[in-house]
Design a protein around this motif. Sequence first.
Motif, PDB file in Angstrom:
ATOM      1  N   SER A  71       0.833  -1.200   0.000  1.00 40.46           N
ATOM      2  CA  SER A  71       0.000   0.000   0.000  1.00 40.46           C
ATOM      3  C   SER A  71       0.870   1.254   0.000  1.00 40.46           C
ATOM      4  O   SER A  71       0.649   2.181  -0.783  1.00 40.46           O
ATOM      5  N   PHE A  72       1.878   1.283   0.872  1.00 39.49           N
ATOM      6  CA  PHE A  72       2.767   2.448   0.926  1.00 39.49           C
ATOM      7  C   PHE A  72       3.465   2.655  -0.407  1.00 39.49           C
ATOM      8  O   PHE A  72       3.544   3.785  -0.908  1.00 39.49           O
ATOM      9  N   ALA A  73       3.976   1.581  -1.000  1.00 36.39           N
ATOM     10  CA  ALA A  73       4.702   1.691  -2.262  1.00 36.39           C
ATOM     11  C   ALA A  73       3.828   2.280  -3.360  1.00 36.39           C
ATOM     12  O   ALA A  73       4.276   3.107  -4.164  1.00 36.39           O
ATOM     13  N   ASN A  74       2.569   1.892  -3.399  1.00 33.89           N
ATOM     14  CA  ASN A  74       1.674   2.392  -4.431  1.00 33.89           C
ATOM     15  C   ASN A  74       1.244   3.827  -4.186  1.00 33.89           C
ATOM     16  O   ASN A  74       1.071   4.603  -5.121  1.00 33.89           O
ATOM     17  N   VAL A  75       1.083   4.206  -2.923  1.00 31.47           N
ATOM     18  CA  VAL A  75       0.815   5.612  -2.631  1.00 31.47           C
ATOM     19  C   VAL A  75       2.029   6.460  -3.020  1.00 31.47           C
ATOM     20  O   VAL A  75       1.888   7.539  -3.603  1.00 31.47           O
ATOM     21  N   ALA A  76       3.225   5.955  -2.724  1.00 31.91           N
ATOM     22  CA  ALA A  76       4.445   6.679  -3.107  1.00 31.91           C
ATOM     23  C   ALA A  76       4.515   6.836  -4.620  1.00 31.91           C
ATOM     24  O   ALA A  76       4.860   7.908  -5.137  1.00 31.91           O
ATOM     25  N   TYR A  77       4.186   5.781  -5.344  1.00 31.26           N
ATOM     26  CA  TYR A  77       4.185   5.841  -6.815  1.00 31.26           C
ATOM     27  C   TYR A  77       3.215   6.916  -7.305  1.00 31.26           C
ATOM     28  O   TYR A  77       3.547   7.733  -8.166  1.00 31.26           O
TER      29      TYR A  77
END
Length: 525
Positions: free
Chosen positions: A494-500
């Motif tokens: 989830s964090f990685a996709n929000v960062a993206y």
Amino acid sequence: MQRSLVLASGLLAGTILGAPAWAQDSQDPVERGKYLVTMGDCAACHTAPGGKYLAGNYALNMPFGVIMTPNLTPDKETGLGDYSYEDFDKSFRQGYSKHVGYLYPAFPFGWFTKVTDEDTKAIWAYLQSIPAVNEKRQESQIPFPFSVRTALVTWRTAFFTDERFKPDPNASAEVNRGAYLVESLGHCAMCHNENKLVGNSSLAGRFGGGVIDGWYAPNITPNGHQGIGAWTDEQVVTYLKTGTAPGDRPGVAAGPMRQTIMESLSKVKEEDLKAMVAYLRTVPAKETYKAKDLAAFDTKDAPGASTYLTYCSSCHQPNGKGIEGAVPALAGNTSVMSEGPETVLRVIYGGLAAQSGYAPMVAIGQQMTDVEVKNVTDYVRNSWGNKAPVVTGEKASDARAATKTMLAGTAPCAEIEQDKLKAAFEKVGIQDSLTGLKQQDFVPTLVRVVPQIKAEPTGASDDDIVNGLTTAFCKAAHDDPQYANPSWPAVIGSFANVAYSQVKHPEKQAANVPAAIPSATMPAK
């Protein structure tokens, strides 16, 4: 070479009808040797994680045990410092080491034997020029009887021929150049042949695809459905340079091939990639499985259909076409349709970092049972016009056991490799910002820190920033008790996709981007 057995196709600068490689580019043998070693991707196997360059002690996982790779630096005690050129040549092109005797074919001397004298001397000159590192080779873990190296004489007698590359007088200069690149230090067949332990012989299922260290290296013959026959030359060249192809060829490189592209193929001159493709076009097309033997899965009640709709369709779409520029398509994806399912399984279990502009993929398989993973793998490999064999035996559970990634929570947090990006993170205080961070604060925190990072002169790509932020979050939050439930793979994904979303599309609200926040119960990937 590649991590975990020499994977995919490292590149060597070639010859045209036997002329010395790259003589037209550099008369300095050290510089030319550096290029050849880089193109051969030697560092992948001879540099341990976190270790010194080419100092060895990388663990190669073989079917018969674990081989620890040797030190290639000029250290006199632990490296090649006591070697002569003749000693090196005997190891490199004949598979016989002055220290241990016969070499296992995990070292691709069956391909290196074709490298020219000039190129071998240039490689040796470069290896003698790098800093010496005193690092003793660790003991390999090879059980009896495989530990008896003299038994390798039988293998050598059957499969190894000491020979140099011979150009085809009936082929063009470009095709001969490509043949040299592919068949010598490139050792593409080391991964893409069906049988990995029979050297460069015609008995190896040549370029038809096969399993390598738990991943599937696909068919690269001109077969129109299972190979690269339907790809244009531009698409294949772009894929080799970047890991993605333009136009209607969906998908991204994953696993060992991704590493080979990053460390080797992306640095190869375009004319050499074109030569490789020209040569591969001349290889006989190979069909690795019969379409008539495949089961039908493209029905609404097919096994895996409900799992796909629950876990995968929000990003890859119900029709398998993905989201242009953000999520790769599964429909028509030749990597998805390889004979073996290993790569698909490993990606489902292990996720993917941001690459080539695409969003990170959550390691969603960690929240599925092995039966669900098997069924959804069969579904995506046989829907929307895709056709591939079904998963058999224990391949799904074997892939789960073999998958060790940060996104899956089965490997340590990665490291940020770009020094300037690491310095920018320290300057902005990223680690402090992410420590104790709650999920509801992912968006506002990233809205604040991403512009600060992008304002720094790091030279980092958007992919680098996304992956760097994900790594920093892993270090700050992996042991935080608030993330015990939901599962850690869902949280870091989830964090990685929000960062993206924030790095790529700061003008949009991250929470509204399709690939942004996969929930623990309805994951996006």
